[in-house]
Scaffold this motif. Structure first.
Motif, mmCIF file in Angstrom:
data_model
loop_
_atom_site.group_PDB
_atom_site.id
_atom_site.type_symbol
_atom_site.label_atom_id
_atom_site.label_comp_id
_atom_site.label_asym_id
_atom_site.label_seq_id
_atom_site.Cartn_x
_atom_site.Cartn_y
_atom_site.Cartn_z
ATOM 1 N N ARG A 84 -10.759 5.874 -6.561
ATOM 2 C CA ARG A 84 -9.767 6.599 -6.971
ATOM 3 C C ARG A 84 -8.476 6.287 -6.630
ATOM 4 O O ARG A 84 -7.131 6.041 -6.651
ATOM 5 N N GLU A 85 -8.103 6.636 -5.106
ATOM 6 C CA GLU A 85 -7.708 6.639 -3.912
ATOM 7 C C GLU A 85 -6.604 5.416 -4.512
ATOM 8 O O GLU A 85 -5.866 4.744 -3.403
ATOM 9 N N VAL A 86 -7.700 4.468 -3.103
ATOM 10 C CA VAL A 86 -7.576 3.052 -3.042
ATOM 11 C C VAL A 86 -6.984 2.415 -4.188
ATOM 12 O O VAL A 86 -5.943 1.089 -3.819
ATOM 13 N N ASP A 87 -7.664 2.754 -5.483
ATOM 14 C CA ASP A 87 -6.840 2.110 -6.394
ATOM 15 C C ASP A 87 -5.360 2.149 -6.814
ATOM 16 O O ASP A 87 -5.159 1.296 -7.075
ATOM 17 N N ALA A 88 -5.193 3.862 -6.443
ATOM 18 C CA ALA A 88 -3.895 4.229 -6.112
ATOM 19 C C ALA A 88 -3.131 3.351 -6.223
ATOM 20 O O ALA A 88 -1.636 2.503 -6.159
ATOM 21 N N ALA A 89 -3.541 3.300 -4.877
ATOM 22 C CA ALA A 89 -2.658 2.506 -3.301
ATOM 23 C C ALA A 89 -2.695 0.323 -3.906
ATOM 24 O O ALA A 89 -1.563 0.392 -3.779
ATOM 25 N N ALA A 90 -3.997 0.064 -4.114
ATOM 26 C CA ALA A 90 -3.942 -1.104 -4.626
ATOM 27 C C ALA A 90 -2.729 -1.215 -5.990
ATOM 28 O O ALA A 90 -1.817 -2.282 -5.558
ATOM 29 N N LYS A 91 -2.801 -0.627 -6.518
ATOM 30 C CA LYS A 91 -1.721 -0.516 -7.905
ATOM 31 C C LYS A 91 -0.032 -0.318 -7.319
ATOM 32 O O LYS A 91 0.620 -1.587 -7.432
ATOM 33 N N ARG A 92 -0.017 0.542 -6.258
ATOM 34 C CA ARG A 92 1.366 0.655 -5.426
ATOM 35 C C ARG A 92 1.681 -0.074 -5.223
ATOM 36 O O ARG A 92 2.558 -0.712 -5.203
ATOM 37 N N LEU A 93 0.921 -0.892 -4.622
ATOM 38 C CA LEU A 93 0.829 -2.430 -3.377
ATOM 39 C C LEU A 93 1.153 -3.246 -3.878
ATOM 40 O O LEU A 93 1.616 -4.453 -3.260
ATOM 41 N N THR A 94 0.952 -3.019 -5.752
ATOM 42 C CA THR A 94 0.051 -5.020 -6.774
ATOM 43 C C THR A 94 -0.508 -5.521 -5.174
ATOM 44 O O THR A 94 -0.368 -6.833 -4.783
ATOM 45 N N ARG A 95 -1.690 -5.326 -4.852
ATOM 46 C CA ARG A 95 -2.682 -5.980 -4.349
ATOM 47 C C ARG A 95 -3.781 -5.720 -5.316
ATOM 48 O O ARG A 95 -3.521 -4.769 -5.773
ATOM 49 N N ARG A 96 -4.904 -5.830 -4.562
ATOM 50 C CA ARG A 96 -6.866 -6.053 -4.971
ATOM 51 C C ARG A 96 -7.134 -5.112 -4.351
ATOM 52 O O ARG A 96 -6.379 -4.786 -3.066
ATOM 53 N N ARG A 97 -7.767 -4.324 -5.022
ATOM 54 C CA ARG A 97 -8.802 -3.458 -4.574
ATOM 55 C C ARG A 97 -9.155 -4.167 -3.009
ATOM 56 O O ARG A 97 -9.312 -3.419 -1.803
ATOM 57 N N SER A 98 -9.733 -4.824 -3.371
ATOM 58 C CA SER A 98 -10.404 -5.597 -1.627
ATOM 59 C C SER A 98 -9.564 -6.186 -0.325
ATOM 60 O O SER A 98 -9.898 -5.609 0.915
ATOM 61 N N ASP A 99 -7.857 -6.169 -0.834
ATOM 62 C CA ASP A 99 -6.835 -6.533 -0.127
ATOM 63 C C ASP A 99 -6.719 -5.061 0.694
ATOM 64 O O ASP A 99 -6.444 -5.028 1.461
ATOM 65 N N VAL A 100 -6.465 -3.604 -0.141
ATOM 66 C CA VAL A 100 -6.891 -2.213 0.544
ATOM 67 C C VAL A 100 -7.535 -2.302 0.999
ATOM 68 O O VAL A 100 -6.525 -1.616 2.930
ATOM 69 N N VAL A 101 -8.949 -2.286 0.619
ATOM 70 C CA VAL A 101 -9.712 -1.973 1.668
ATOM 71 C C VAL A 101 -10.130 -2.610 2.998
ATOM 72 O O VAL A 101 -9.994 -1.982 4.232
ATOM 73 N N ARG A 102 -9.920 -4.121 3.107
ATOM 74 C CA ARG A 102 -9.264 -4.845 4.545
ATOM 75 C C ARG A 102 -8.234 -4.274 5.070
ATOM 76 O O ARG A 102 -8.682 -4.196 6.351
ATOM 77 N N LEU A 103 -7.175 -4.017 4.481
ATOM 78 C CA LEU A 103 -6.340 -3.720 5.471
ATOM 79 C C LEU A 103 -6.844 -2.859 6.503
ATOM 80 O O LEU A 103 -6.360 -2.148 7.449
ATOM 81 N N ALA A 104 -7.402 -1.464 5.448
ATOM 82 C CA ALA A 104 -7.561 -0.425 6.140
ATOM 83 C C ALA A 104 -8.884 -0.474 7.138
ATOM 84 O O ALA A 104 -8.774 0.457 8.435
ATOM 85 N N VAL A 105 -9.337 -1.641 6.684
ATOM 86 C CA VAL A 105 -10.532 -1.409 7.772
ATOM 87 C C VAL A 105 -10.253 -2.679 9.040
ATOM 88 O O VAL A 105 -10.606 -1.470 10.373
ATOM 89 N N GLU A 106 -9.540 -3.496 9.213
ATOM 90 C CA GLU A 106 -7.893 -4.155 10.295
ATOM 91 C C GLU A 106 -7.634 -2.665 10.778
ATOM 92 O O GLU A 106 -7.681 -2.639 12.289
ATOM 93 N N GLN A 107 -7.061 -2.028 10.621
ATOM 94 C CA GLN A 107 -5.971 -0.979 10.809
ATOM 95 C C GLN A 107 -7.303 0.060 12.033
ATOM 96 O O GLN A 107 -6.808 0.381 12.761
ATOM 97 N N TRP A 108 -7.896 0.417 11.254
ATOM 98 C CA TRP A 108 -8.996 1.619 12.066
ATOM 99 C C TRP A 108 -9.699 0.422 12.890
ATOM 100 O O TRP A 108 -9.564 1.166 14.167
ATOM 101 N N VAL A 109 -10.245 -0.763 13.225
ATOM 102 C CA VAL A 109 -10.826 -1.005 13.964
ATOM 103 C C VAL A 109 -9.854 -1.656 15.387
ATOM 104 O O VAL A 109 -10.233 -1.354 15.811
ATOM 105 N N ALA A 110 -8.329 -1.182 15.179
ATOM 106 C CA ALA A 110 -6.754 -1.460 16.143
ATOM 107 C C ALA A 110 -6.898 -0.738 16.389
ATOM 108 O O ALA A 110 -6.587 -0.993 18.163
#
Length: 85
Positions: free
Chosen positions: A15-41
């Motif tokens: 639900r938090e990922v979906d809310a972030a996706a809606k706020r950012l006008t991005r897809r759920r997969s985009d939000v997850v991908r960005l989060a994983v990229e930041q964690w890995v970095a």
């Protein structure tokens, strides 16, 4: 090339990922991908230090022009709050 992976998450996190996706006008997969990229970095250096740990050495390094801010920070904060009333 890209690969697909399947990840299970608690409903609350979805639900938090979906809310972030809606706020950012991005897809759920985009939000997850960005989060994983930041964690890995953050953790790619091998020691797993979080960003806040890396930033500790910077705390208090900005020149504010107040020479005793580090010693009297509580007094300055209280004074600032009183002025804001």
């Amino acid at each position: 090339m890209s690969s697909q992976i399947v990840v299970r998450m608690p409903d609350k996190l979805v639900r938090e990922v979906d809310a972030a996706a809606k706020r950012l006008t991005r897809r759920r997969s985009d939000v997850v991908r960005l989060a994983v990229e930041q964690w890995v970095a953050i953790h790619a250096n091998g020691n797993g230090r979080a960003a806040r740990e890396r930033a500790k050495r910077l705390i208090g390094s900005v020149n504010t022009g107040v020479p005793d801010l580090a010693r009297r920070h509580r007094e300055y904060l209280i004074e600032s709050l009183r002025r804001a009333r």
